[in-house]
Design a protein around this motif. Sequence first.
Motif, short mmCIF file in Angstrom:
data_model
loop_
_atom_site.label_atom_id
_atom_site.label_comp_id
_atom_site.label_asym_id
_atom_site.label_seq_id
_atom_site.Cartn_x
_atom_site.Cartn_y
_atom_site.Cartn_z
N TRP A 98 -7.55 -9.52 -3.25
CA TRP A 98 -6.32 -9.34 -4.03
C TRP A 98 -5.48 -8.20 -3.48
CZ3 TRP A 98 -4.70 -13.40 -6.08
CH2 TRP A 98 -5.58 -14.33 -6.62
N SER A 99 -6.12 -7.14 -2.99
CA SER A 99 -5.34 -6.06 -2.39
C SER A 99 -4.70 -6.54 -1.09
CB SER A 99 -6.20 -4.81 -2.15
OG SER A 99 -7.15 -5.05 -1.14
N TRP A 100 -5.40 -7.39 -0.34
CA TRP A 100 -4.85 -7.96 0.89
C TRP A 100 -3.61 -8.80 0.56
CZ3 TRP A 100 -4.01 -12.90 2.75
CH2 TRP A 100 -3.81 -13.02 4.11
N VAL A 132 -4.97 2.13 -7.28
CA VAL A 132 -4.40 1.51 -8.49
C VAL A 132 -4.14 2.58 -9.55
CG1 VAL A 132 -4.88 -0.08 -10.39
CG2 VAL A 132 -5.33 -0.78 -8.04
N ARG A 181 -4.90 3.46 2.19
CA ARG A 181 -6.28 3.01 1.98
C ARG A 181 -6.76 2.18 3.16
NH1 ARG A 181 -9.31 -1.33 0.44
NH2 ARG A 181 -7.48 -2.64 0.47
N ASN A 227 -1.61 1.56 -0.67
CA ASN A 227 -2.61 0.66 -0.13
C ASN A 227 -2.67 0.75 1.39
OD1 ASN A 227 -4.64 -1.39 -0.75
ND2 ASN A 227 -3.30 -2.76 0.40
N LEU A 253 -9.71 1.51 -3.53
CA LEU A 253 -8.73 0.61 -4.11
C LEU A 253 -8.45 0.98 -5.56
CD1 LEU A 253 -6.85 -1.81 -4.10
CD2 LEU A 253 -8.82 -3.22 -4.71
N TRP A 254 -9.51 1.24 -6.33
CA TRP A 254 -9.29 1.60 -7.74
C TRP A 254 -8.61 2.95 -7.86
CZ3 TRP A 254 -8.73 -2.05 -10.86
CH2 TRP A 254 -9.45 -3.23 -10.73
N HIS A 272 -0.75 -6.58 -0.66
CA HIS A 272 -0.16 -5.82 0.44
C HIS A 272 0.83 -6.69 1.21
CE1 HIS A 272 -0.23 -2.17 2.84
NE2 HIS A 272 -0.16 -2.93 3.91
N GLU A 305 -11.75 -7.75 -5.33
CA GLU A 305 -10.69 -6.77 -5.20
C GLU A 305 -10.08 -6.72 -3.80
OE1 GLU A 305 -13.75 -6.13 -6.28
OE2 GLU A 305 -13.59 -5.39 -8.33
N PHE A 358 3.01 0.73 -4.16
CA PHE A 358 1.73 0.06 -3.91
C PHE A 358 1.52 -0.16 -2.42
CE2 PHE A 358 -1.05 -3.48 -3.08
CZ PHE A 358 -2.18 -3.07 -3.78
#
Length: 126
Positions: free
Chosen positions: A14-16, A101, A79, A76, A97-98, A19, A11, A72
């Motif tokens: 993928w968030s990186w 989302v 976060r 993010n 992260l969740w 972003h 995760e 997003f």
Amino acid sequence: MPAGTLYRGREGMWSWVAHRVTGVLIFFFLFVHVLDTALVRVSPEAYDDVVATYKTPIVALLEYGLVAAILFHALNGLRVIAVDFWSQGPRHQKKMLWTVVGVWVVLMIGALYPVLGHAYLELFGK
């Protein structure tokens, strides 16, 4: 994956990626927005033609994508700030992260009618 690799397709990686991608997309939107707004000083008729194309259903879908990218990226980013500045942040980054989302999905559902309502009416009538 090589030993010692920080991201292993989970995760956090993928968030990186998301972003960075959303940041680049937002940058290009702002670039185009500045150009089309500047067009009004060069040729008001051309500006009116460009703005008329923005009222099509395809552009409405692109606007929805822009809303998705901005939301997003903003959520993010909050976060990332929490992970960086909260001492417990790294331990809870996956849960955060969740949460991001989940909030993003709820907000995107809420944005459906305001952003795509006029396109729906244009395509399918009342």
